[in-house]
Design an enzyme around this catalytic site. Structure first.
Site, PDB file in Angstrom:
ATOM      1  N   SER A   1       0.856  -1.200   0.000  1.00 48.60           N
ATOM      2  CA  SER A   1       0.000   0.000   0.000  1.00 48.60           C
ATOM      3  C   SER A   1       0.884   1.238   0.000  1.00 48.60           C
ATOM      4  O   SER A   1       2.011   1.207   0.524  1.00 48.60           O
ATOM      5  CB  SER A   1      -0.858  -0.009   1.271  1.00 48.60           C
ATOM      6  OG  SER A   1      -1.466   1.253   1.444  1.00 48.60           O
TER       7      SER A   1
ATOM      8  N   TYR B   1      -1.761  -1.057   9.979  1.00 49.03           N
ATOM      9  CA  TYR B   1      -1.874  -1.510   8.580  1.00 49.03           C
ATOM     10  C   TYR B   1      -0.640  -1.096   7.770  1.00 49.03           C
ATOM     11  O   TYR B   1      -0.020  -1.919   7.085  1.00 49.03           O
ATOM     12  CB  TYR B   1      -3.158  -0.930   7.987  1.00 49.03           C
ATOM     13  CG  TYR B   1      -3.370  -1.207   6.523  1.00 49.03           C
ATOM     14  CD1 TYR B   1      -3.905  -2.424   6.083  1.00 49.03           C
ATOM     15  CD2 TYR B   1      -3.039  -0.252   5.561  1.00 49.03           C
ATOM     16  CE1 TYR B   1      -4.102  -2.657   4.728  1.00 49.03           C
ATOM     17  CE2 TYR B   1      -3.235  -0.488   4.216  1.00 49.03           C
ATOM     18  CZ  TYR B   1      -3.772  -1.694   3.800  1.00 49.03           C
ATOM     19  OH  TYR B   1      -3.960  -1.930   2.454  1.00 49.03           O
TER      20      TYR B   1
HETATM   21  N1  LIG Z   1      -8.462  -0.470  -2.046  1.00 51.21           N
HETATM   22  C1  LIG Z   1      -7.418   0.240  -1.620  1.00 51.21           C
HETATM   23  O1  LIG Z   1      -7.497   1.470  -1.459  1.00 51.21           O
HETATM   24  C2  LIG Z   1      -6.120  -0.438  -1.353  1.00 51.21           C
HETATM   25  C3  LIG Z   1      -4.964   0.360  -1.298  1.00 51.21           C
HETATM   26  C4  LIG Z   1      -3.744  -0.235  -1.060  1.00 51.21           C
HETATM   27  C5  LIG Z   1      -3.663  -1.587  -0.871  1.00 51.21           C
HETATM   28  N2  LIG Z   1      -4.791  -2.356  -0.917  1.00 51.21           N
HETATM   29  C6  LIG Z   1      -4.632  -3.795  -0.711  1.00 51.21           C
HETATM   30  O2  LIG Z   1      -5.149  -4.467  -1.839  1.00 51.21           O
HETATM   31  C7  LIG Z   1      -5.616  -5.754  -1.450  1.00 51.21           C
HETATM   32  C8  LIG Z   1      -7.028  -5.948  -1.976  1.00 51.21           C
HETATM   33  O3  LIG Z   1      -7.849  -4.915  -1.478  1.00 51.21           O
HETATM   34  P1  LIG Z   1      -9.247  -4.543  -2.188  1.00 51.21           P
HETATM   35  O4  LIG Z   1      -9.314  -3.071  -2.216  1.00 51.21           O
HETATM   36  O5  LIG Z   1      -9.407  -5.307  -3.426  1.00 51.21           O
HETATM   37  O6  LIG Z   1     -10.274  -5.064  -1.052  1.00 51.21           O
HETATM   38  P2  LIG Z   1     -11.775  -5.608  -1.223  1.00 51.21           P
HETATM   39  O7  LIG Z   1     -12.447  -5.003  -2.406  1.00 51.21           O
HETATM   40  O8  LIG Z   1     -12.384  -5.412   0.126  1.00 51.21           O
HETATM   41  O9  LIG Z   1     -11.594  -7.174  -1.529  1.00 51.21           O
HETATM   42  C9  LIG Z   1     -10.958  -7.967  -0.575  1.00 51.21           C
HETATM   43  C10 LIG Z   1     -10.755  -9.356  -1.129  1.00 51.21           C
HETATM   44  O10 LIG Z   1      -9.969 -10.106  -0.203  1.00 51.21           O
HETATM   45  C11 LIG Z   1     -10.740 -11.222   0.281  1.00 51.21           C
HETATM   46  N3  LIG Z   1     -10.438 -11.380   1.690  1.00 51.21           N
HETATM   47  C12 LIG Z   1     -10.591 -10.478   2.689  1.00 51.21           C
HETATM   48  N4  LIG Z   1     -10.160 -10.989   3.850  1.00 51.21           N
HETATM   49  C13 LIG Z   1      -9.739 -12.248   3.594  1.00 51.21           C
HETATM   50  C14 LIG Z   1      -9.218 -13.293   4.377  1.00 51.21           C
HETATM   51  N5  LIG Z   1      -9.046 -13.189   5.701  1.00 51.21           N
HETATM   52  N6  LIG Z   1      -8.888 -14.450   3.761  1.00 51.21           N
HETATM   53  C15 LIG Z   1      -9.049 -14.585   2.449  1.00 51.21           C
HETATM   54  N7  LIG Z   1      -9.556 -13.652   1.640  1.00 51.21           N
HETATM   55  C16 LIG Z   1      -9.912 -12.494   2.219  1.00 51.21           C
HETATM   56  C17 LIG Z   1     -12.199 -10.904  -0.030  1.00 51.21           C
HETATM   57  O11 LIG Z   1     -12.961 -12.109  -0.160  1.00 51.21           O
HETATM   58  P3  LIG Z   1     -14.587 -12.091  -0.052  1.00 51.21           P
HETATM   59  O12 LIG Z   1     -15.092 -11.468  -1.334  1.00 51.21           O
HETATM   60  O13 LIG Z   1     -15.000 -13.524   0.046  1.00 51.21           O
HETATM   61  O14 LIG Z   1     -14.929 -11.289   1.145  1.00 51.21           O
HETATM   62  C18 LIG Z   1     -12.051 -10.130  -1.344  1.00 51.21           C
HETATM   63  O15 LIG Z   1     -11.846 -11.018  -2.406  1.00 51.21           O
HETATM   64  C19 LIG Z   1      -5.471  -5.826   0.069  1.00 51.21           C
HETATM   65  O16 LIG Z   1      -4.279  -6.501   0.401  1.00 51.21           O
HETATM   66  C20 LIG Z   1      -5.377  -4.362   0.474  1.00 51.21           C
HETATM   67  O17 LIG Z   1      -4.679  -4.222   1.682  1.00 51.21           O
HETATM   68  C21 LIG Z   1      -6.017  -1.808  -1.156  1.00 51.21           C
END
Ligand SMILES: NC(=O)c1ccc[n+]([C@@H]2O[C@H](COP(=O)([O-])OP(=O)(O)OC[C@H]3O[C@@H](n4cnc5c(N)ncnc54)[C@H](OP(=O)(O)O)[C@@H]3O)[C@@H](O)[C@H]2O)c1
Length: 254
Positions: free
Chosen positions: A146, A159
């Site tokens: 991130s 985080y």
């Molecule tokens: N969005 C941002 O602004 C942002 C910025 C920087 C980094 N990130 C990183 O990018 C990654 C993805 O984030 P996102 O924005 O795509 O989030 P998201 O839209 O909330 O999607 C999260 C995904 O991870 C799965 N998940 C959550 N907790 C889990 C667990 N304990 N075990 C297995 N699977 C799990 C969820 O499965 P379900 O669908 O079954 O719930 C979903 O597929 C993360 O590592 C996050 O830290 C995000």
């Protein structure tokens, strides 16, 4: 899945950045295995979208917090691959799954901190460890960090610090796996409009405006801004990129 086609496994591929990465990886000609934690319906839709692109795909349930379940998960994936390709191996592991924690240092509980460590560090570490015997030489690991590992914003101490740990871990992976020609890199997204953190980057206009104002390209990120970066790292063109942090944030807080 035929033997020549490369295979990527994307954790948290049911929604958000994992979904976009899985689709972009499929567009690059790889077959894809995705995991979801609870949202089977969304995961199945992603599988169908990948199949519509002419690639093979399957979705498995996995809680990346539950390290004790990893041996059984690796076996399930291996059995599936052996039956369909004759090999138990994948080529790329994308450690993407994760949840948000926004809490000031004064309020963070031990349980919250353990949760972030388990999902974002311990899970990444041990899932990679368990898959290592089953990653083809010449393949790669892509971890997702991130922007918050580079800049500090109130409420993201745990985080952001754990994501910084994942970035260092990625360098160690690159160092130790180089002898097998396995690369390890980390993609660090800025704030992206997904369900993450209750969808606040997408749904909270004030938050979205603030992010836009601190981003050189003048807007918050979209899943489409990230998946292609992850997918590129799963291609032959990226073969000499190793041990690197690639931030995709549109230039946040430059
Ligand atoms: N969005 C941002 O602004 C942002 C910025 C920087 C980094 N990130 C990183 O990018 C990654 C993805 O984030 P996102 O924005 O795509 O989030 P998201 O839209 O909330 O999607 C999260 C995904 O991870 C799965 N998940 C959550 N907790 C889990 C667990 N304990 N075990 C297995 N699977 C799990 C969820 O499965 P379900 O669908 O079954 O719930 C979903 O597929 C993360 O590592 C996050 O830290 C995000």
């Amino acid at each position: 899945m035929d033997t020549q086609t490369k295979i990527a496994l994307v954790t948290g591929g049911s929604r958000g950045l994992g979904k976009n990465s899985a689709l972009k990886i499929a567009q690059k000609g790889l077959d894809v295995i995705i995991t979801y934690r609870s949202n089977k319906e969304e995961a199945d839709k992603v599988v169908e979208e990948i199949q519509a692109l002419g690639r093979k795909a399957v979705a498995y349930q996995l809680d990346t917090k539950d390290v004790k379940s990893f041996d059984a998960f690796v076996k399930t994936v291996g059995d599936h691959l052996e039956e369909n390709t004759g090999s138990r191996n994948i080529d790329f592991l994308v450690n993407n799954a994760g949840t948000a924690l926004y809490a000031p240092i004064s309020d963070v509980t031990e349980e919250q901190l353990d949760d972030v460590i388990d999902i974002h560090f311990k899970g990444v570490f041990f899932l990679t460890q368990k898959f290592l015997p089953f990653v083809n030489d010449g393949g790669g690991i892509v971890n997702v960090s991130s922007g918050l590992a580079r800049f500090a914003l109130p409420g993201s101490s745990v985080y952001g610090s754990i994501k910084a740990g994942v970035e260092m871990l990625t360098k160690y992976m690159a160092k130790e796996l180089g002898s097998r020609k396995i690369k390890a890199n980390v993609v660090a997204p800025g704030a992206i409009e997904t369900d993450f953190g209750g969808g606040r980057t997408r749904d909270d206009k004030q938050m979205n405006d603030i992010i836009s104002s601190v981003t050189a390209l003048g807007r918050a990120g979209l899943p489409d801004d990230i998946g292609g970066v992850v997918a590129f790292l799963c291609t032959e063109d990226a073969r000499w990129i190793n041990g690197q942090r690639i931030e995709a944030s549109g230039g946040m807080f430059l």
